[in-house]
Design an enzyme around this catalytic site. Structure first.
Site, PDB file in Angstrom:
ATOM      1  N   GLU A  38      34.955 -32.156  44.547  1.00 13.79           N
ATOM      2  CA  GLU A  38      35.720 -32.626  45.714  1.00 13.79           C
ATOM      3  C   GLU A  38      34.881 -32.840  46.980  1.00 13.79           C
ATOM      4  O   GLU A  38      35.193 -32.302  48.038  1.00 13.79           O
ATOM      5  CB  GLU A  38      36.876 -31.656  45.990  1.00 13.79           C
ATOM      6  CG  GLU A  38      37.787 -31.496  44.786  1.00 13.79           C
ATOM      7  CD  GLU A  38      38.939 -30.525  45.023  1.00 13.79           C
ATOM      8  OE1 GLU A  38      38.983 -29.890  46.080  1.00 13.79           O
ATOM      9  OE2 GLU A  38      39.800 -30.416  44.133  1.00 13.79           O
ATOM     10  N   GLU A  77      41.648 -32.006  34.652  1.00 16.06           N
ATOM     11  CA  GLU A  77      42.676 -31.071  35.137  1.00 16.06           C
ATOM     12  C   GLU A  77      44.055 -31.706  35.032  1.00 16.06           C
ATOM     13  O   GLU A  77      44.862 -31.660  35.964  1.00 16.06           O
ATOM     14  CB  GLU A  77      42.376 -30.674  36.595  1.00 16.06           C
ATOM     15  CG  GLU A  77      40.977 -30.111  36.777  1.00 16.06           C
ATOM     16  CD  GLU A  77      40.678 -29.637  38.198  1.00 16.06           C
ATOM     17  OE1 GLU A  77      41.604 -29.446  39.011  1.00 16.06           O
ATOM     18  OE2 GLU A  77      39.483 -29.437  38.498  1.00 16.06           O
TER      19      GLU A  77
HETATM   20  C1  XIL Z   1      43.618 -24.196  41.420  1.00 17.00           C
HETATM   21  C2  XIL Z   1      44.099 -23.075  40.491  1.00 17.00           C
HETATM   22  O1  XIL Z   1      44.857 -23.638  39.461  1.00 17.00           O
HETATM   23  C3  XIL Z   1      44.932 -22.063  41.270  1.00 17.00           C
HETATM   24  O2  XIL Z   1      45.250 -20.948  40.459  1.00 17.00           O
HETATM   25  C4  XIL Z   1      44.169 -21.594  42.509  1.00 17.00           C
HETATM   26  O3  XIL Z   1      44.988 -20.766  43.283  1.00 17.00           O
HETATM   27  C5  XIL Z   1      43.718 -22.782  43.349  1.00 17.00           C
HETATM   28  O4  XIL Z   1      42.945 -23.664  42.534  1.00 17.00           O
HETATM   29  N1  XIL Z   1      41.335 -28.739  41.900  1.00 17.00           N
HETATM   30  C6  XIL Z   1      40.466 -27.891  41.270  1.00 17.00           C
HETATM   31  C7  XIL Z   1      40.971 -26.627  40.702  1.00 17.00           C
HETATM   32  O5  XIL Z   1      39.292 -28.268  41.064  1.00 17.00           O
HETATM   33  O6  XIL Z   1      40.004 -25.613  40.710  1.00 17.00           O
HETATM   34  C8  XIL Z   1      42.233 -26.158  41.400  1.00 17.00           C
HETATM   35  O7  XIL Z   1      42.721 -25.012  40.691  1.00 17.00           O
HETATM   36  C9  XIL Z   1      43.253 -27.266  41.447  1.00 17.00           C
HETATM   37  C10 XIL Z   1      42.716 -28.463  42.212  1.00 17.00           C
END
Ligand code: XIL
Length: 369
Positions: free
Chosen positions: A153, A258
């Protein structure tokens, strides 16, 4: 006694056996085994196999894993001179034991930083942090982890660089340095740039420029991770397809890292909405607290089917498709961007039963083979 034709008997038995064995092997990972890895994100409890039902589901359905949180810097590197690898070790051992592809998430990210890292203000200290952090973690799991999200990111929605603590202290050179340090620590591991919304044209152009720059400066980038936190109606299949084509034209792998699809209203769509302020407990923003209506269940299944149909069309360019969580009950979307809602973004529900979305993803393969 009636005469039973031995030929008919044999064929019937064969059919019964093949049907039942087909049923047993039916799983996402088996159905897609010749196409790309099917992954899931594991919570700390799942890494430790705390719930046996969840554990068997994970082993049955998925052949790739990502740690949902425990490899993030605040957990793995809580103090300047202290690493905590207890859960990371268990995570890697879990993947090895179950012969899964193991992904590392994530090395350089502005979120979920340990408090001591947020205080770093000058370039000397930040350089030292990056070198120590990346080298220590990547070397520790050298040869055991298959790919890393090196930078997560780094971009704004318009494709410009996010003013993170890394950019502010080191300038854009930090991006090249991160990839170089990771490659030095494990020359064979695949290195990814990972981000959300990078299928949207402006941000995608930014990501492409970024990857080109890193490569031109001698950094090794093996792949791009499109997070895929998507909605029922967007992004369009056309934009996702353009993204697959444009990223792979850079000579890198494309992973969907994701994947989840929210079915709930989005506060950002409401003009003037102040995120997180007035919506907690609002019925309008949490319309399905008990169950998902059939009509939406079907929409979700259709959406997943069209996405996976596209993935199959470009399977030669896609390395991995990972869902962000094993089942709906675990999803971060129950608490983001509004806390305490009930969302239904994954192929398995909170009771671990497969949903129509799951069937629609499998169905695509049944038709072909
Ligand atoms: C999220 C997790 O799912 C949560 O449990 C945590 O509280 C916050 O992070 N982008 C990413 C992930 O790269 O690491 C994030 O995961 C969601 C957005």
């Amino acid at each position: 006694m009636k005469f039973i034709n031995p030929y008919v008997f044999a064929v019937a038995t064969l059919l019964m056996v093949s049907c039942s064995s087909k049923k047993e092997t039916l799983s996402l990972k088996d159905a897609y085994k010749n196409d790309f890895y099917i992954g899931t994100a594991l919570s700390a409890d799942q890494i430790q196999g705390k719930n046996t039902k969840e554990d068997s589901l994970i082993k049955k359905e998925f052949n790739a894993i990502t740690a949902e949180n425990i490899m993030k810097s605040m957990f793995v590197h809580p103090q300047k001179d202290k690493y905590n690898f207890t859960l990371a070790d268990k995570y890697v051992a879990y993947g090895e034991k179950n012969k899964m592809f193991i992904h590392g998430h994530t090395l350089i990210w502005h979120s979920q930083l340990a408090p001591w890292m947020e205080k770093i203000k000058d370039s000397t200290e930040m350089k030292a942090f990056m070198k120590d952090h990346i080298t220590t973690i990547v070397s520790k799991y050298k040869g055991r982890i298959g790919s890393w999200d090196v930078v997560n990111e780094a971009l704004n929605e318009d494709g410009t660089l996010r003013k993170s603590v890394f950019l502010n202290t080191l300038g854009e050179q930090y991006l090249v340095d991160a990839f170089k340090l990771a490659a030095k620590a494990d020359p064979k591991v695949d290195l990814y740039y990972n981000d959300y919304n990078i299928e949207d044209p402006a941000k995608r152009a930014g990501a492409i420029a970024l990857i080109k720059k890193i490569k031109a400066a001698g950094g090794k980038v093996d792949g791009v991770g499109i997070q895929g936190h998507w909605r029922l109606a967007s992004p369009s299949i056309e934009e996702i397809e353009k993204s697959i084509l444009e990223y792979s034209a850079l000579g890198i792998k494309v992973a969907f890292t994701e994947l989840d699809i929210t079915v709930l209203p989005n506060p950002w769509d409401l003009k003037g909405a102040d995120v997180n302020q007035n919506f907690e407990g609002s019925e309008k923003m949490n319309p399905y607290p008990k169950a998902l209506p059939d009509s939406i269940q079907n929409k979700l299944a259709e959406r997943y089917a069209s996405i996976f149909k596209l993935f199959l069309k470009h399977k030669d360019k896609i390395s991995r498709v990972t869902f962000w969580g094993v089942h709906d009950g675990q999803s971060w979307l129950n608490d983001w961007p509004i806390k305490g809602r009930t969302n239904y973004p994954l192929p398995f529900d909170a009771q671990l039963k497969h949903k129509k979305a799951y069937d629609s993803i499998l169905q695509l393969k049944a038709k072909k083979e």
